[in-house]
Scaffold this motif. Structure first.
Motif, PDB file in Angstrom:
ATOM      1  N   ASP A 129       0.787  -1.236   0.000  1.00  0.00           N
ATOM      2  CA  ASP A 129       0.000   0.000   0.000  1.00  0.00           C
ATOM      3  C   ASP A 129       0.818   1.284   0.000  1.00  0.00           C
ATOM      4  O   ASP A 129       0.258   2.378  -0.102  1.00  0.00           O
ATOM      5  CB  ASP A 129      -0.990   0.008   1.158  1.00  0.00           C
ATOM      6  CG  ASP A 129      -0.330   0.046   2.542  1.00  0.00           C
ATOM      7  OD1 ASP A 129       0.908   0.239   2.619  1.00  0.00           O
ATOM      8  OD2 ASP A 129      -1.048  -0.129   3.546  1.00  0.00           O
TER       9      ASP A 129
ATOM     10  N   LYS B 180      -0.033  -7.032   2.207  1.00  0.00           N
ATOM     11  CA  LYS B 180      -1.343  -7.563   2.565  1.00  0.00           C
ATOM     12  C   LYS B 180      -1.792  -8.587   1.532  1.00  0.00           C
ATOM     13  O   LYS B 180      -1.514  -8.443   0.341  1.00  0.00           O
ATOM     14  CB  LYS B 180      -2.364  -6.422   2.663  1.00  0.00           C
ATOM     15  CG  LYS B 180      -2.032  -5.410   3.754  1.00  0.00           C
ATOM     16  CD  LYS B 180      -3.038  -4.274   3.788  1.00  0.00           C
ATOM     17  CE  LYS B 180      -2.676  -3.272   4.897  1.00  0.00           C
ATOM     18  NZ  LYS B 180      -3.632  -2.121   4.932  1.00  0.00           N
TER      19      LYS B 180
ATOM     20  N   VAL C 231      -6.858  -8.767  -0.898  1.00  0.00           N
ATOM     21  CA  VAL C 231      -7.430  -7.460  -0.565  1.00  0.00           C
ATOM     22  C   VAL C 231      -8.492  -7.080  -1.596  1.00  0.00           C
ATOM     23  O   VAL C 231      -8.336  -7.322  -2.800  1.00  0.00           O
ATOM     24  CB  VAL C 231      -6.323  -6.383  -0.523  1.00  0.00           C
ATOM     25  CG1 VAL C 231      -6.914  -5.012  -0.261  1.00  0.00           C
ATOM     26  CG2 VAL C 231      -5.297  -6.733   0.551  1.00  0.00           C
TER      27      VAL C 231
ATOM     28  N   ASP D  73      -8.723  -5.759   3.735  1.00  0.00           N
ATOM     29  CA  ASP D  73      -7.936  -6.993   3.722  1.00  0.00           C
ATOM     30  C   ASP D  73      -8.659  -8.124   4.446  1.00  0.00           C
ATOM     31  O   ASP D  73      -8.077  -9.189   4.683  1.00  0.00           O
ATOM     32  CB  ASP D  73      -6.541  -6.780   4.313  1.00  0.00           C
ATOM     33  CG  ASP D  73      -6.569  -6.179   5.696  1.00  0.00           C
ATOM     34  OD1 ASP D  73      -7.662  -5.911   6.219  1.00  0.00           O
ATOM     35  OD2 ASP D  73      -5.480  -5.964   6.263  1.00  0.00           O
TER      36      ASP D  73
END
Length: 404
Positions: A14, A21, A24, A38
């Motif tokens: 991100d 993550k 997502v 997420d």
């Protein structure tokens, strides 16, 4: 009415520097991210449009914080000599080509470090030069008469003060570029040149520029040239070879941003047959020293942004970002930390508020690479897709032109 769309990402980096993550769900409305989840629900609202990118990694668009759009990075001696004297009509299509290369590698913003004719500035002033790209340029850099800098700018007249010359400079530039040292020596390790301007001169320039909403970027290598620039209040140090730990500590204290341009040395080492007065052992040792400085900067919390110095010998626009990122990782940065430096820190350096982080409320502008994060940064040379304000922009990735 703005349509709501969903994108499922296999992995998300991100831009915050935090962990990658997994699985997502991005929600996009009107070109902005309205949710980044997420822990997505199994079922979406009836009739929802879902784009499945579960086989891909999504990350913010990249920012090249130091490049020279008028130069090609060619290793051909005659080509390099010609582009230093070519006029705007010859250089204009090359600048357009370089912007294409940048965009096709996921770079949506570039900070130009200047050229002798302010050609990048002239190009930027034309309408519809390259949709989706943000160009920030210094026009022409300032340097002391008889010192390095004519390649990218102009010198002061004998009767001029630095601040006084700036006040008479009316071009609509985005930032000011100052040259405060020479180039790195390619044959003498750790050779330092004297500062071109002192602390007081730089401080006065910074003060005058800030009155007009402009920041000052400073080309500086060596202890004193860098120290004067930092204490003079500049926004960023460009290159910073051999500046030493005390300057790094000072940068951390004052919040000065560093753009280390590591790949220039690796490119010189790879193209030594094309470089005059060069010693490959010195070049490689210089790179190792800069990697060590970068590791120290990380430990001290210095804000670092990635700039390639594209246009230098062997440093090609676009793909050199992949190489610069590899060197950051070699210096000890994680992939997420590297992305944070190139995306978030780069965007802040250029004054761009909507990109750099993939968070709720930010622009739905991002790049998509096939496969897991382990295949980055290599996969940036083979993008799966590019989204600008929620709209796929793959047309810019088709039919890439050949490097010159």
């Amino acid at each position: 009415m703005n349509k709501r769309q969903y994108i499922r990402a296999g992995w998300l980096i991100d831009g915050s520097g935090g962990p990658v993550k997994r699985n997502v769900l991005l929600e996009i409305v009107g070109g902005f991210l309205t949710a980044v989840d997420d822990s997505p629900p199994e079922d979406l609202p009836p009739g929802s449009k879902l784009i499945d990118l579960s086989h891909c990694t999504i990350l913010p668009p990249l920012v090249d914080s130091h490049a020279h759009l008028f130069m090609s990075g060619s290793t051909d001696k005659q080509t390099r000599e010609n582009q230093l004297t070519d006029g705007y009509e010859t250089l204009r299509p090359r600048i357009a080509q370089h912007l294409h290369y940048l965009f096709s590698h996921g770079i949506v913003a570039v900070r130009d470090g200047g050229d002798r004719g302010a050609y990048a500035l002239r190009y930027k002033s034309e309408k519809d030069t390259h949709p989706g790209m943000t160009i920030k340029t210094a026009g022409r850099a300032w340097h002391r008469k008889g010192r390095y800098g004519s390649l990218i700018g102009r010198c002061l007249k004998d009767s001029d003060s630095l601040a006084g010359a700036y006040e008479r400079y009316t071009d609509p530039v985005d930032h000011i570029k100052l040259v405060n040292s020479g180039l790195n020596s390619l044959h003498t390790f750790a050779h330092e040149t004297a500062p071109q301007f002192n602390r007081e001169e730089i401080a006065e320039l910074v003060n005058r520029a800030e009155r007009h909403g402009r920041k000052v970027m400073v080309h500086a290598n060596g202890k004193l040239p860098v120290q004067y620039a930092i204490k003079g209040g500049c926004q960023s140090i460009e290159h910073g070879f051999f500046m030493g730990q005390e300057n790094l500590e000072l940068m951390a204290e004052k919040g000065t941003i560093w753009v280390p341009t590591l790949y220039t040395m690796k490119a010189y080492a790879a193209n030594i047959d094309s470089a005059q007065n060069a010693n490959i052992k010195v070049i490689k040792k210089t790179l190792e020293h800069q990697l060590n400085q970068l590791a120290i900067a990380r430990s001290l919390g210095v804000t670092v942004a990635l700039g390639t110095d594209a246009g230098s010998l062997g440093v090609l626009h676009g793909e050199s970002m992949v190489e610069e990122m590899k060197l950051f990782i070699k210096a000890g940065y994680s992939l997420s930390e590297t992305v944070h430096c190139v995306c978030y820190n780069g965007a802040r350096l250029l004054g761009l508020k909507d990109i750099g982080l993939l968070r709720k409320g930010k622009a739905a502008t991002f790049i998509v690479t096939r496969g897991a994060p382990a295949q980055l940064p290599r996969k940036l040379s083979y993008l799966e897709a590019m989204y600008v304000d929620g709209v796929p922009s793959s047309m810019y990735l088709k039919n890439p032109v050949k490097h010159v």
